[in-house]
Design a protein around this motif. Sequence first.
Motif, PDB file in Angstrom:
ATOM      1  N   ALA A  96      17.625 127.713  12.070  1.00 20.07           N
ATOM      2  CA  ALA A  96      18.499 126.528  12.406  1.00 20.07           C
ATOM      3  C   ALA A  96      19.971 126.675  12.213  1.00 20.07           C
ATOM      4  O   ALA A  96      20.956 126.341  13.131  1.00 20.07           O
ATOM      5  N   ASN A 182      18.333 120.329  14.546  1.00 18.11           N
ATOM      6  CA  ASN A 182      18.345 121.104  15.741  1.00 18.11           C
ATOM      7  C   ASN A 182      17.234 121.750  16.296  1.00 18.11           C
ATOM      8  O   ASN A 182      17.304 122.757  16.838  1.00 18.11           O
ATOM      9  N   ALA A 184      14.585 121.438  17.791  1.00 24.56           N
ATOM     10  CA  ALA A 184      14.371 121.772  19.247  1.00 24.56           C
ATOM     11  C   ALA A 184      14.848 122.768  20.051  1.00 24.56           C
ATOM     12  O   ALA A 184      14.580 123.257  21.052  1.00 24.56           O
ATOM     13  N   ALA A 185      16.077 123.135  19.455  1.00 24.86           N
ATOM     14  CA  ALA A 185      17.163 124.094  20.210  1.00 24.86           C
ATOM     15  C   ALA A 185      17.031 125.420  19.899  1.00 24.86           C
ATOM     16  O   ALA A 185      17.486 126.299  20.330  1.00 24.86           O
ATOM     17  N   ILE A 186      15.948 125.597  18.788  1.00 24.02           N
ATOM     18  CA  ILE A 186      15.647 127.021  18.386  1.00 24.02           C
ATOM     19  C   ILE A 186      15.107 127.725  19.188  1.00 24.02           C
ATOM     20  O   ILE A 186      14.027 127.752  19.564  1.00 24.02           O
ATOM     21  N   GLN A 187      15.595 128.809  19.619  1.00 25.76           N
ATOM     22  CA  GLN A 187      14.740 129.752  20.690  1.00 25.76           C
ATOM     23  C   GLN A 187      14.331 131.113  20.206  1.00 25.76           C
ATOM     24  O   GLN A 187      13.589 131.821  20.921  1.00 25.76           O
ATOM     25  N   PRO A 214      10.551 125.359  20.792  1.00 23.38           N
ATOM     26  CA  PRO A 214      10.039 125.835  22.139  1.00 23.38           C
ATOM     27  C   PRO A 214       9.662 127.231  22.434  1.00 23.38           C
ATOM     28  O   PRO A 214       8.869 127.448  23.453  1.00 23.38           O
TER      29      PRO A 214
END
Length: 259
Positions: A96, A182, A184-187, A214
């Motif tokens: 994160a 954050n 949901a933004a971890i790629q 995701p």
Amino acid sequence: MLHLHRSSRPNLPAVVFLHAIGTSGWMWQEQIEQLTDFDCLIPDLPGHGHSHDVRWRSFEQTADLVAEIIRKSVPSGRAHVVGLSLGAYVGLTLLARHPSVVERAVLSGINVLPLPNRWLIDAAAYAIAPLIKTRLFARLNARTLNIPADRFEAYRQSLQPLSIRDFIGASHDASAFSLPANAAAIQTPTLLVAGEHEHPLILASMARLRQVLPNSQARLAKGVGHAWNGERPDLFAATVKAWCAQRELPDELMNLTMQ
């Protein structure tokens, strides 16, 4: 700065191993012996092992210290990250806060859901803390971690530097842990994994994380529990190797059934 043990193979892909609470980088010994295709970096987390003089302050600060190790110790400034239990919480916080330093991640035994009767868990940490360095407690915990008899004394000695104050602090932070804002933004490609006989709350957390992250997958290791790197060191090492090398995962890992 955290104490760092390293297998010293700087020309190979780097993997950082983050240990569980109440132990140290010592717990990864069998994985290090098997993962000869990687440069293995094993820090002792704050308050633990040879980092006993580094105060445990938060998951955020600990993740910052791990990111510093990767930036300073790995030529590319990036590494794979493997965490179990406390180490998995640190690993998720690292994803994160410092996604640029992590190639791929393996996180095992993590809970992100509210704990029922959390105050009892915090009270238990206070009750256990004075006993954690005793031979009796070490022997009981060694059974839980499936530490071989011939390695028991080395394990017991690894407990002696542990800061009781920081053990309590880390336990409190773990019981209060929740999803990073954050998440949901971890790629970062992330393998969420646990033993088949893990606590139901952790299994439910895996399903929740699988929905939020995701680029994640979720697997269960057959027939083992929370400390499965000790129960099945060969399977744990094979899982790390396959995930980091982007190969097919071992057949003994089952898909997590989403509820």
